[in-house]
Design a protein around this motif. Structure first.
Motif, mmCIF file in Angstrom:
data_model
loop_
_atom_site.group_PDB
_atom_site.id
_atom_site.type_symbol
_atom_site.label_atom_id
_atom_site.label_comp_id
_atom_site.label_asym_id
_atom_site.label_seq_id
_atom_site.Cartn_x
_atom_site.Cartn_y
_atom_site.Cartn_z
ATOM 1 N N THR A 294 0.837 -1.198 0.000
ATOM 2 C CA THR A 294 0.000 0.000 0.000
ATOM 3 C C THR A 294 0.873 1.250 0.000
ATOM 4 O O THR A 294 1.850 1.339 0.744
ATOM 5 C CB THR A 294 -0.926 0.029 1.223
ATOM 6 O OG1 THR A 294 -1.691 -1.175 1.258
ATOM 7 C CG2 THR A 294 -1.877 1.208 1.169
ATOM 8 N N THR A 295 0.521 2.197 -0.846
ATOM 9 C CA THR A 295 1.171 3.500 -0.885
ATOM 10 C C THR A 295 0.115 4.579 -0.625
ATOM 11 O O THR A 295 -1.056 4.264 -0.327
ATOM 12 C CB THR A 295 1.838 3.750 -2.248
ATOM 13 O OG1 THR A 295 0.820 3.932 -3.244
ATOM 14 C CG2 THR A 295 2.720 2.565 -2.642
ATOM 15 N N GLU A 296 0.528 5.849 -0.756
ATOM 16 C CA GLU A 296 -0.438 6.936 -0.569
ATOM 17 C C GLU A 296 -1.518 6.912 -1.631
ATOM 18 O O GLU A 296 -2.563 7.575 -1.486
ATOM 19 C CB GLU A 296 0.280 8.298 -0.571
ATOM 20 C CG GLU A 296 0.852 8.708 -1.925
ATOM 21 C CD GLU A 296 2.260 8.159 -2.161
ATOM 22 O OE1 GLU A 296 2.947 8.665 -3.055
ATOM 23 O OE2 GLU A 296 2.672 7.209 -1.446
ATOM 24 N N TYR A 300 -1.291 -1.155 -4.337
ATOM 25 C CA TYR A 300 -0.447 -1.163 -5.534
ATOM 26 C C TYR A 300 -1.159 -1.947 -6.632
ATOM 27 O O TYR A 300 -1.512 -3.113 -6.442
ATOM 28 C CB TYR A 300 0.896 -1.790 -5.193
ATOM 29 C CG TYR A 300 1.938 -1.723 -6.281
ATOM 30 C CD1 TYR A 300 2.278 -0.514 -6.876
ATOM 31 C CD2 TYR A 300 2.590 -2.869 -6.702
ATOM 32 C CE1 TYR A 300 3.250 -0.444 -7.854
ATOM 33 C CE2 TYR A 300 3.563 -2.816 -7.692
ATOM 34 C CZ TYR A 300 3.886 -1.601 -8.266
ATOM 35 O OH TYR A 300 4.851 -1.541 -9.239
ATOM 36 N N GLY A 331 4.715 4.854 -5.647
ATOM 37 C CA GLY A 331 4.448 5.669 -4.472
ATOM 38 C C GLY A 331 5.356 5.268 -3.337
ATOM 39 O O GLY A 331 6.308 4.503 -3.501
ATOM 40 N N THR A 332 5.039 5.774 -2.144
ATOM 41 C CA THR A 332 5.825 5.482 -0.953
ATOM 42 C C THR A 332 4.986 4.652 0.009
ATOM 43 O O THR A 332 3.844 5.010 0.317
ATOM 44 C CB THR A 332 6.266 6.779 -0.260
ATOM 45 O OG1 THR A 332 6.996 7.580 -1.195
ATOM 46 C CG2 THR A 332 7.155 6.476 0.933
ATOM 47 N N THR A 333 5.545 3.553 0.461
ATOM 48 C CA THR A 333 4.825 2.680 1.385
ATOM 49 C C THR A 333 4.824 3.276 2.782
ATOM 50 O O THR A 333 5.523 4.262 3.070
ATOM 51 C CB THR A 333 5.470 1.287 1.419
ATOM 52 O OG1 THR A 333 6.768 1.383 2.035
ATOM 53 C CG2 THR A 333 5.611 0.717 0.015
ATOM 54 N N SER A 334 4.022 2.671 3.675
ATOM 55 C CA SER A 334 3.941 3.145 5.057
ATOM 56 C C SER A 334 5.263 3.005 5.792
ATOM 57 O O SER A 334 5.505 3.678 6.789
ATOM 58 C CB SER A 334 2.851 2.366 5.806
ATOM 59 O OG SER A 334 3.127 0.973 5.774
ATOM 60 N N LEU A 338 10.297 3.413 -1.377
ATOM 61 C CA LEU A 338 9.861 4.057 -2.604
ATOM 62 C C LEU A 338 9.665 3.021 -3.703
ATOM 63 O O LEU A 338 10.569 2.252 -4.016
ATOM 64 C CB LEU A 338 10.882 5.104 -3.054
ATOM 65 C CG LEU A 338 10.555 5.835 -4.366
ATOM 66 C CD1 LEU A 338 9.266 6.642 -4.221
ATOM 67 C CD2 LEU A 338 11.717 6.727 -4.789
#
Length: 527
Positions: A294-296, A300, A331-334, A338
Motif C-alpha cells: 500500500t502507498t499513498e 499497488y 508511491g511510498t509505502t507506510s 519508494l
C-alpha cells in the motif's frame, strides 16, 4: 318357584341373544360388501380418468416433439418426452405432489387441470434446462513417496511448471455455471446475453474434511470467474462478443506440464471476435492489485491494455499477434520504501495448425519488459529496477495421433528472464518432454511421461542443474483419444536430479538425495 321363573327368564334372554348375533353379523357383512363395491367403482372410474388424461398428455407431448424436431432436434438437453414419461410415472405411483393427491381420498371429478399444470411445469423445466449450462474440470487422487510419507512433487527450482502425470499432489477443481438469459438458442438474427461464474477449489489431499488448527493444509475455495457476456449486438458485427467482470481471458496452456505461456486473466472488460476481414480482433482492459503493498495512492495496482489479432491465414495454418501495455502507479509505502512507477510492453506471435496428423501444432514466441514482462495481470514484487526487467519465451507443443492405437504429445520450452538489476545476469529455464499413450481397447490404455528441466540462477539462492522425471500409468478411460476423459489411472513416478539441485527437489523426504520415487492413483476429467 321364584327360582324356577328366573331360570326360565334367563334361558329366553340367552336364546334371543344367540339369534340376534347372526343377524348382526349378516348386516355387517352386507355393509362391507357395499363398501368394497363402492371402492371398486371408484377405482375403476379413477383408472379410466387416469387413462384418458395420460392419453391427452401423450398426444400433447407427441405434438410438441414433432414441432421441436422440425425446429431443432438438439435444442433441448433433456427430452420433453422423457420428462413427461417420468412425470406420468410419478403421478401413477404417487411420487410427486400430483401423485400424492391420489394416495388419500380419490377425487370423484376429473383432475385434468392438475395434469395441465404438470405439463406447464415440464415446459418451464425444458426452458430452464435449455438456458443453464454446467461445465468444469477436476483431478483427484492420492499417493505415497518411497520413504512411506505422503506423495511429494518433483519440480525444478526456477521452472515455471512441472510435468504432471503422476506428479500432482492435490485435488483441484473448477466448476463453471453458465446461464443464457437472452436468446439461449443463439438465433443468428437476435442478440444474446449470458452470465458465467466459476468456483475454484483445491485441497492438499490431507483429509476429507481438512480443518487443522494452524490452517496448514486446509481446503481453499476461490471465485475465479464472474462476468457477463453479450453478442450479436450490432448487425455489422454479429460475431462480436462484449464482456465485463472477472474471467479467464484467452489463456494459452501447455497441457502435460500445466504451463501457461500467456495468462491475462483478471478483472476488466473488453470485446472479442471483431471481424477485421483478414482476421479477428480482441481488445481488453484487465487489471490486478496487491493488497499487501500500500502507498499513498492505495493498493499497488497494475492495469493492462491487451490487443490481439488472430485467425489470420498463414502458410500451413493460422497466425496470431498479441500486444500488451501495462502500467503500475508507484508511491511510498507506510514503511518509507519508494516504489517507482512502472510502464512496460509485451508482444508475441503464434502459429497454429489445428488439424495436423490427428492432432495439432502450436508455436509461440513472446517478449516483454517492465510491468508487462510476466505476461500476466499478476504483480511481481516491485523493485527499483522493475522498469529494466524483461522476459523472452519460446514454446512449442504438438499432439500427434496417427491412429486409434497410439498418440503422443511432445513439448519444448525456452525462457530467459532478467530482474532488471544490472549486477544480476539472466536466469534460464529449458524444458522438453513427451507423453506417449498406447490404447489397447476402447477403455484400457497405458501412458508414459518423460520430462527434462534445466534451470540456472545466480540470484540467491543460487542453483544450476537438471531434473529428469519418468512416469508409467495404466489407465481406464472413456475413449481412444489423447484427450478422452474421464480417466482413472494408477501411476509410479521416478525422478533424479543433478547435485546442483540437491536440497531444492522432492521436499523433506528427499532433501539430502538426488533421486526419489512416488506411486499412487488419480482420476481426471473435464466436461
Amino acid at each position: 318357584m321364584r327360582g324356577a321363573y328366573s331360570t326360565t327368564r334367563f334361558a329366553w334372554i340367552a336364546a334371543v341373544a344367540l339369534l340376534a348375533i347372526p343377524c348382526a353379523l349378516a348386516q355387517q357383512a352386507n355393509d362391507l360388501e357395499q363398501q368394497v363395491q363402492q371402492l371398486k367403482q371408484q377405482y375403476e372410474q379413477t383408472t379410466r380418468d387416469m387413462q384418458q388424461r395420460i392419453a391427452v398428455l401423450e398426444q400433447q407431448i407427441e405434438k410438441q416433439n414433432e414441432a421441436a424436431a422440425e425446429k431443432k432436434a438438439s435444442e433441448a438437453t433433456v427430452s420433453t418426452a422423457d420428462l413427461a414419461a417420468e412425470e406420468t410415472k410419478r403421478v401413477i405411483f404417487g411420487q410427486s405432489q400430483v401423485g400424492a393427491n391420489y394416495q388419500g381420498t380419490l377425487p370423484s371429478e376429473p383432475t385434468y387441470d392438475l395434469l395441465q399444470e404438470s405439463q406447464s411445469e415440464i415446459a418451464s423445466l425444458k426452458r430452464q434446462v435449455g438456458t443453464f449450462e454446467f461445465h468444469g474440470y477436476f483431478r483427484s487422487g492420492y499417493g505415497l513417496n518411497g520413504k512411506g510419507g505422503q506423495q511429494v512433487a518433483f519440480a525444478a527450482p526456477g521452472a515455471g511448471a512441472k510435468y504432471r502425470l503422476g506428479n500432482e499432489t492435490d485435488t483441484y477443481g473448477e466448476f463453471i455455471f453458465v446461464n443464457n438469459w437472452v436468446n439461449p438458442e443463439r438465433s443468428s438474427d437476435k442478440a444474446w446475453i449470458k452470465t458465467e461464474a466459476m468456483i475454484e477449489a483445491n485441497t492438499t489431499n490431507s483429509a476429507n474434511y481438512a480443518n487443522f488448527n494452524n490452517s496448514l493444509g486446509n481446503d481453499q475455495f476461490r471465485l475465479r470467474e464472474a462476468f457477463v457476456q453479450a453478442g450479436n449486438v450490432f448487425e455489422s458485427q454479429p460475431n462480436a462478443k462484449f464482456w465485463a467482470g472477472e474471467r479467464y481471458y484467452r489463456r494459452q496452456q501447455i497441457y502435460i506440464d500445466d504451463f501457461f505461456p500467456l495468462d491475462m486473466s483478471g478483472y476488466g472488460a473488453g470485446v472479442e471476435d471483431l471481424d477485421v476481414r483478414f482476421g479477428k480482433l480482441a481488445l481488453g482492459f484487465l487489471s490486478g492489485a496487491r493488497p499487501d503493498i500500500t502507498t499513498e495512492n492505495g493498493n499497488y495496482a497494475k492495469g493492462n491494455i491487451d490487443m490481439r489479432l488472430y485467425d489470420i491465414k498463414a502458410p500451413g495454418g493460422t497466425a496470431a499477434v498479441w500486444f500488451d501495455f501495462a502500467n503500475s502507479k508507484g508511491g511510498t509505502t507506510s514503511k518509507g520504501a519508494l516504489i517507482p512507477t512502472s510502464n512496460g510492453y509485451a508482444f508475441g506471435i503464434r502459429h497454429q495448425r489445428l488439424e495436423w496428423h490427428g492432432g495439432y501444432h502450436l508455436l509461440s514466441i513472446q517478449y516483454g519488459t517492465g510491468a508487462a514482462s510476466n505476461f500476466s495481470t499478476s504483480i511481481d514484487d516491485p523493485t527499483r529496477f522493475v522498469n529494466s526487467s524483461s522476459r523472452f519465451l519460446i514454446t512449442e507443443q504438438v499432439v500427434v495421433q496417427p491412429n486409434e492405437r497410439f498418440a503422443i504429445m511432445p513439448i519444448f520450452v525456452y525462457q530467459r528472464t532478467k530482474d532488471g538489476n544490472p549486477q544480476h545476469p539472466w536466469q534460464q529455464w529449458v524444458s522438453f518432454g513427451a507423453r506417449p499413450e498406447f490404447f489397447f481397447t476402447k477403455y484400457l490404455s497405458l501412458a508414459f511421461e518423460g520430462g527434462f528441466d534445466h534451470t540456472h540462477s545466480q540470484i540467491a539462492p543460487t542453483y544450476d542443474g537438471w531434473l529428469r522425471k519418468f512416469t508409467i500409468a495404466p489407465q481406464i478411460g472413456a475413449g481412444r483419444k489423447f484427450f478422452s476423459r474421464p480417466v482413472l489411472r494408477a501411476f509410479m513416478t521416478y525422478a533424479n536430479w543433478s547435485d546442483g539441485l540437491r536440497g531444492f527437489v522432492g521436499g523433506i523426504p528427499f532433501q539430502n538425495r538426488t533421486s526419489g520415487l512416488t506411486y499412487g492413483v488419480q482420476a481426471e476429467t473435464w466436461w
